[in-house]
Design a protein around this motif. Sequence first.
Motif, PDB file in Angstrom:
ATOM      1  N   GLY B 286      56.551  21.630   2.185  1.00 53.32           N
ATOM      2  CA  GLY B 286      55.553  22.653   1.900  1.00 53.32           C
ATOM      3  C   GLY B 286      55.129  23.379   3.165  1.00 53.32           C
ATOM      4  O   GLY B 286      55.030  24.609   3.194  1.00 53.32           O
ATOM      5  N   GLY B 287      54.904  22.634   4.252  1.00 51.72           N
ATOM      6  CA  GLY B 287      54.452  23.235   5.499  1.00 51.72           C
ATOM      7  C   GLY B 287      55.460  24.223   6.055  1.00 51.72           C
ATOM      8  O   GLY B 287      55.099  25.336   6.459  1.00 51.72           O
ATOM      9  N   VAL B 288      56.733  23.820   6.038  1.00 46.53           N
ATOM     10  CA  VAL B 288      57.761  24.696   6.602  1.00 46.53           C
ATOM     11  C   VAL B 288      57.871  25.972   5.784  1.00 46.53           C
ATOM     12  O   VAL B 288      57.906  27.084   6.333  1.00 46.53           O
ATOM     13  CB  VAL B 288      59.118  23.958   6.677  1.00 46.53           C
ATOM     14  CG1 VAL B 288      60.222  24.925   7.052  1.00 46.53           C
ATOM     15  CG2 VAL B 288      59.050  22.824   7.687  1.00 46.53           C
ATOM     16  N   VAL B 289      57.915  25.843   4.464  1.00 44.09           N
ATOM     17  CA  VAL B 289      58.025  27.032   3.616  1.00 44.09           C
ATOM     18  C   VAL B 289      56.826  27.953   3.839  1.00 44.09           C
ATOM     19  O   VAL B 289      56.971  29.167   3.992  1.00 44.09           O
ATOM     20  CB  VAL B 289      58.128  26.645   2.123  1.00 44.09           C
ATOM     21  CG1 VAL B 289      57.904  27.863   1.235  1.00 44.09           C
ATOM     22  CG2 VAL B 289      59.486  26.051   1.842  1.00 44.09           C
ATOM     23  N   PHE B 290      55.649  27.365   3.919  1.00 42.85           N
ATOM     24  CA  PHE B 290      54.441  28.159   4.074  1.00 42.85           C
ATOM     25  C   PHE B 290      54.459  28.959   5.381  1.00 42.85           C
ATOM     26  O   PHE B 290      54.250  30.170   5.388  1.00 42.85           O
ATOM     27  CB  PHE B 290      53.214  27.231   4.034  1.00 42.85           C
ATOM     28  CG  PHE B 290      51.914  27.954   4.040  1.00 42.85           C
ATOM     29  CD1 PHE B 290      51.350  28.400   2.852  1.00 42.85           C
ATOM     30  CD2 PHE B 290      51.256  28.213   5.231  1.00 42.85           C
ATOM     31  CE1 PHE B 290      50.153  29.086   2.855  1.00 42.85           C
ATOM     32  CE2 PHE B 290      50.052  28.900   5.236  1.00 42.85           C
ATOM     33  CZ  PHE B 290      49.496  29.333   4.047  1.00 42.85           C
ATOM     34  N   VAL B 291      54.739  28.284   6.479  1.00 43.15           N
ATOM     35  CA  VAL B 291      54.723  28.968   7.775  1.00 43.15           C
ATOM     36  C   VAL B 291      55.821  30.030   7.839  1.00 43.15           C
ATOM     37  O   VAL B 291      55.596  31.151   8.307  1.00 43.15           O
ATOM     38  CB  VAL B 291      54.865  27.958   8.932  1.00 43.15           C
ATOM     39  CG1 VAL B 291      54.912  28.694  10.260  1.00 43.15           C
ATOM     40  CG2 VAL B 291      53.714  26.978   8.916  1.00 43.15           C
ATOM     41  N   ALA B 292      57.017  29.678   7.345  1.00 40.68           N
ATOM     42  CA  ALA B 292      58.116  30.635   7.389  1.00 40.68           C
ATOM     43  C   ALA B 292      57.774  31.874   6.562  1.00 40.68           C
ATOM     44  O   ALA B 292      58.032  33.012   6.983  1.00 40.68           O
ATOM     45  CB  ALA B 292      59.408  29.996   6.886  1.00 40.68           C
ATOM     46  N   ALA B 293      57.157  31.669   5.410  1.00 46.21           N
ATOM     47  CA  ALA B 293      56.791  32.812   4.563  1.00 46.21           C
ATOM     48  C   ALA B 293      55.769  33.689   5.277  1.00 46.21           C
ATOM     49  O   ALA B 293      55.863  34.922   5.259  1.00 46.21           O
ATOM     50  CB  ALA B 293      56.242  32.321   3.230  1.00 46.21           C
ATOM     51  N   CYS B 294      54.793  33.051   5.934  1.00 42.17           N
ATOM     52  CA  CYS B 294      53.801  33.826   6.687  1.00 42.17           C
ATOM     53  C   CYS B 294      54.483  34.661   7.755  1.00 42.17           C
ATOM     54  O   CYS B 294      54.130  35.818   8.001  1.00 42.17           O
ATOM     55  CB  CYS B 294      52.797  32.902   7.364  1.00 42.17           C
ATOM     56  SG  CYS B 294      51.678  32.160   6.191  1.00 42.17           S
TER      57      CYS B 294
END
Lengths: 627, 315
Positions: B286-294
């Motif tokens: 979840g963290g990786v997807v979130f930061v990458a999307a940002c």
Amino acid sequence: MIQFLNLLFRNRLAGLGAGMLVLILLIALITPVLPLPDPNITATADRFMSPFSEGHLLGTDHLGRDLLSRLLSGTRLSLAVGVAAALIATVIGSSIGIVAGFLGGRTDNIIMRLVDMLMAFPYILLALAIVAALGPGLNNALIAVAAVNVPFFARNIRGVTVGLANKEFVDAARLNGMSNGQIIFSEILPNVLPVIVIAMSTTIGWMILETAGLSFLGLGSQPPQADLGSMLGEARAALITFPHTSVVPGIMIFLIVMSINLLGDGVRDAIDPRLKSGALSRPLPATIVERKEVPPTPDKDLLSLQELRTEFHVGERVYKAVGGVSLKVNKGECLGIIGESGSGKSVTALSVMGLVASPPGKIVGGTVSFQGKDLVGASYNELRSLRGDRVAYIFQDPLSTLHPLYTVGDQLIEAMQAHRSVPQKDAQARAVELLEAVRIPNAAQRVKNYPHEMSGGMRQRVSIAMALANEPDVIIADEPTTALDVTVQAQILSLLNDLRRERDLAIVFITHDFGVVAQLCDRVAVMYAGQIVEEGPTAAILDDPQHPYTKRLMACVPELGGGKRELHAIAGLPPAVDQLPQGCAFAARCEFAQEVCRQGGIMLEPKGERAVRCLFPVNADQIEVTL
Amino acid sequence: MAAYILKRLISAIPVLFGITLIVFLIMAMIPGDPATAILGAYATPENVAKINRDLGLDAPLFQRYFIWLGNLFTGDLGRSYSLNRPVLHEIIERFHATLVLAGSSFVLCAVFGILAGVVSAARQYGWADKAITFTVLIGISIPSFFLGMVMILVFAVRLRWFPVSGMYAIYGGGDILDLLRHLIMPALALAAVATGVVARMSRSAMLEVLRQDYIRTARAKGVKERKVILGHALSSAMVNIIPVLGIQAGFVLSGAVYIEMVFQWPGIGRMLVDAILKRDILLVQGGVVFVAACYVLFNIVVDVVQSLLDPRIKS
Ligand code: SF4
């Protein structure tokens, strides 16, 4: 190759980097044979010994292990892992790039889409995700770092390969029945290899740093094995009480990365050809002046040049672009300066207001006087206050000479406000007026346009309007119509001519086209190899050219005002201005050349209103004979 | 303008999907049964059965991706087993801290990087240029985590100017001044490398632009040198500097991982490292997807700023 290495080591910093790197590599290589304690032997009694203690040159760490031997083995490990990651990333990334670039089409499309997506990730994040999946450990950290660098190589190498895939030698190989695999290995690979090596040399530092970083986070090498990153990570707990355990590995990482960076910068500079010619120098606000003696300033002319000399100093070479030019122009008068490209006519024009790019340009002699004031010796502030105000320029290609990001209106307004404070509103109205004056239809709308939204002819009108903005006394037009087509050229010329009549402007018009000179200029000066070879009233010179070069120039003009023609009809090339011959510069191309012509400098001999620099001037009779 | 923003937003959709797919596939590389991997130490039979039911983990890979994606759309990133709270809640709380840190570092690197580059180019080969070039070389060579440690030693331990670590003081802190005191060192340490890179690129972009014909035109008009450099030259150079800023934002965002570890900053980077060490897979994912999307969205902002600056882009 030798030349490349020379360039590389002429750069002292790159040499320093290379030296440091070699030293570190050597130490890393011989570490196993050095008489050092085992890096993993713990001795709880000897914890945190400070540097320079007996038997432990750099002291010991939290488990009493010898720091020096741990540092060296850690360096070995960090270098090995970084290099391995770089090699893996290079091989896989380059292969993907070559295949994508060579095959093109669908394959290329799909691969590059994927590469783009991988590059959309913040770099370290992707490595973290991979380590998360594979589990912490040095090998997995290595894989992660290599993997996140693969897209970088794939994209770079693909770009180079695409350029090669359409070259003739690839087609030829295909016709010879070579398979794709054979072509890639025998034709493509040797050509992309240098690019691959450069890309690797610029990223290897990163990869060493990144694996060290993962180890620092505790995700790379696991105890007791330690690379520099995990040494630093373990020492962090005792950072405040025993800083030396942190500082020692930290400085080592810093030295490795810095030496690689220094070397990488050197490599890049040596490869980038622009740097060799010194072209990346920024031009100063005004040309450098190094005059030995100052000739007296004549005071009656509006603008006059006396024995002006401008040179370009590039490395050891000196290009004498302007070699003693004297000219003058008065109110309402139009002076043409004509010559081939490289004759020094543009440099002469730019020297007037100190606009010759400098470095490498330098004014080394003579004067430029404007209303009796010497401009060559003037301060930058004096020059600036005259530029665009009393003496304005129009340059050749208005697409590159107008600022691409400002509207033409803003550029016009700026020209006015550079010299006097004009309220914004008045300035805007005046900008529209100026555009109308140069006959731009719909001027009120056009002021809001950007240069790229206008045609070439319109842009040149804008440049003219900009030159007129402060009602100058002199306009220096440097080939203002060369980039334009014939009809537009004629319109611009008649516009300039009208403006001269209406405003009593003095115009210096630089061109390579006698047709243009005939239309516009009262007097003309012909330049060759940085000197004036003939000068006089336009009509007289057109009727009776006396310098063999003038005559040849005129012969190149099939019809007057014809447009974009280069003066290619004269056989041979002008001499390079860094290797001027002793005597007449035109001798090598002159059909009348005699031995005496090559012996000494030839003076510009005045004859009434005219002057010519030739020992055997052509006269009308001779023309008949030679034709 | 609006049309351009819309176009960029639409073009980001496949990239966002790609990101989820890549992260999903990476996480699918985890050997063994996914339910046990996700639960780690918490893999009791009941938990395994529950998570298999919730996330469809016994379904084929392909189907699992769409189940996960569907949950993602509803904002359900699963539950962190090590923290025993929803992943999204934890991420949002932590991301806030990272945003404060990375955001200030980004501003620092943009402002000081461009400033240094401009001064360096305008005074080429002068002492200011040499000093800046040297500082930049040191700045881009020093690993941020080591720089952070050195700063703690010098400014926190020796000089006592700043607190050693954390985001707020434990007793009596919590206001903006307290935050600033804690922020300065980590923000500077994180910005160092990016500032160096931006300074270098700005310098060469400025040198490139200063040789252009339109700079000569500006000088021929009699425009003051200060305005030539800061107006004509810098505005053009920005066209080349802004994409570099976009790339550096990514480095600052992900480099925050190291700095958060060094300074005990309660951000998402530290959360990720802890999650990896505890094998809390859903939290990592979840963290990786979130930061990458940002980051992808931030790059759209960069492109829009670029198009505002350069009128040639839209046409
Ligand atoms: S001086 Fe001699 S070589 Fe030179 S132009 Fe005259 S005739 Fe030709």
